[in-house]
Motif scaffolding. Structure first.
Motif, short mmCIF file in Angstrom:
data_model
loop_
_atom_site.label_atom_id
_atom_site.label_comp_id
_atom_site.label_asym_id
_atom_site.label_seq_id
_atom_site.Cartn_x
_atom_site.Cartn_y
_atom_site.Cartn_z
N ASP A 15 0.83 -1.21 0.00
CA ASP A 15 0.00 0.00 0.00
C ASP A 15 0.87 1.26 0.00
O ASP A 15 0.54 2.24 -0.67
CB ASP A 15 -0.92 0.02 1.22
CG ASP A 15 -2.04 -1.00 1.14
OD1 ASP A 15 -2.37 -1.45 0.02
OD2 ASP A 15 -2.59 -1.35 2.20
N ALA A 16 1.97 1.23 0.74
CA ALA A 16 2.87 2.39 0.81
C ALA A 16 3.50 2.67 -0.55
O ALA A 16 3.63 3.83 -0.95
CB ALA A 16 3.94 2.17 1.87
N VAL A 17 3.90 1.61 -1.25
CA VAL A 17 4.47 1.79 -2.60
C VAL A 17 3.44 2.42 -3.52
O VAL A 17 3.74 3.38 -4.23
CB VAL A 17 4.97 0.43 -3.16
CG1 VAL A 17 5.30 0.54 -4.64
CG2 VAL A 17 6.19 -0.05 -2.38
N LEU A 58 9.64 4.48 -9.47
CA LEU A 58 9.63 3.25 -8.68
C LEU A 58 10.96 3.09 -7.94
O LEU A 58 10.97 2.75 -6.75
CB LEU A 58 9.35 2.04 -9.56
CG LEU A 58 9.32 0.69 -8.85
CD1 LEU A 58 8.22 0.65 -7.80
CD2 LEU A 58 9.14 -0.44 -9.86
N ASP A 59 12.06 3.35 -8.62
CA ASP A 59 13.38 3.26 -7.99
C ASP A 59 13.48 4.23 -6.81
O ASP A 59 13.96 3.87 -5.74
CB ASP A 59 14.47 3.55 -9.01
CG ASP A 59 15.85 3.38 -8.44
OD1 ASP A 59 16.15 2.31 -7.88
OD2 ASP A 59 16.65 4.33 -8.56
N GLU A 64 13.47 5.08 -0.95
CA GLU A 64 12.98 5.75 0.26
C GLU A 64 12.49 4.74 1.29
O GLU A 64 12.80 4.84 2.47
CB GLU A 64 11.84 6.72 -0.08
CG GLU A 64 12.29 7.93 -0.84
CD GLU A 64 11.12 8.77 -1.34
OE1 GLU A 64 9.96 8.46 -0.97
OE2 GLU A 64 11.36 9.71 -2.10
N LEU A 65 11.73 3.76 0.84
CA LEU A 65 11.20 2.75 1.75
C LEU A 65 12.32 1.88 2.31
O LEU A 65 12.29 1.47 3.46
CB LEU A 65 10.15 1.90 1.06
CG LEU A 65 8.86 2.63 0.70
CD1 LEU A 65 7.95 1.74 -0.13
CD2 LEU A 65 8.15 3.11 1.94
N ARG A 66 13.33 1.60 1.50
CA ARG A 66 14.44 0.76 1.93
C ARG A 66 15.25 1.43 3.02
O ARG A 66 15.84 0.76 3.86
CB ARG A 66 15.34 0.45 0.72
CG ARG A 66 16.41 -0.57 1.00
CD ARG A 66 17.26 -0.89 -0.23
NE ARG A 66 16.47 -1.04 -1.45
CZ ARG A 66 16.66 -0.31 -2.54
NH1 ARG A 66 17.60 0.59 -2.60
NH2 ARG A 66 15.92 -0.50 -3.60
N THR A 67 15.31 2.76 3.03
CA THR A 67 16.12 3.46 4.02
C THR A 67 15.42 3.57 5.36
O THR A 67 15.91 4.25 6.25
CB THR A 67 16.49 4.89 3.53
OG1 THR A 67 15.29 5.62 3.28
CG2 THR A 67 17.34 4.84 2.28
#
Length: 73
Positions: A15-17, A58-59, A64-67
């Motif tokens: 959902d966040a993506v 997307l990248d 951002e989510l990965r950090t």
């Protein structure tokens, strides 16, 4: 998935993506029985520049989510 061993679905992350991409002008949606799959359905008239835009956005979102930025609840 939240955990590779248990394969717990990452519904909040999917959902966040979708929400982060929507904020950047890209429309995708979740699908699947658990709502943890991000579905990409480009139009038939997709151009190289629009495909490049999608990949760039997307990248950026995944970066951002990965950090460690938590998904919105």
């Amino acid at each position: 998935v939240l955990d590779r061993e248990t394969r717990a679905p990452a519904v909040d992350w999917a959902d966040a993506v979708c929400a982060a991409l929507r904020d950047r002008g890209v429309i995708v949606q979740t699908t699947g029985d658990l709502g943890n799959i991000v579905k990409v359905k480009p139009p038939l008239c997709i151009t190289e520049s629009s495909a490049r835009f999608f990949v760039e956005q997307l990248d950026a979102v995944l970066g951002e989510l990965r950090t460690g930025r938590p998904p919105p609840t």
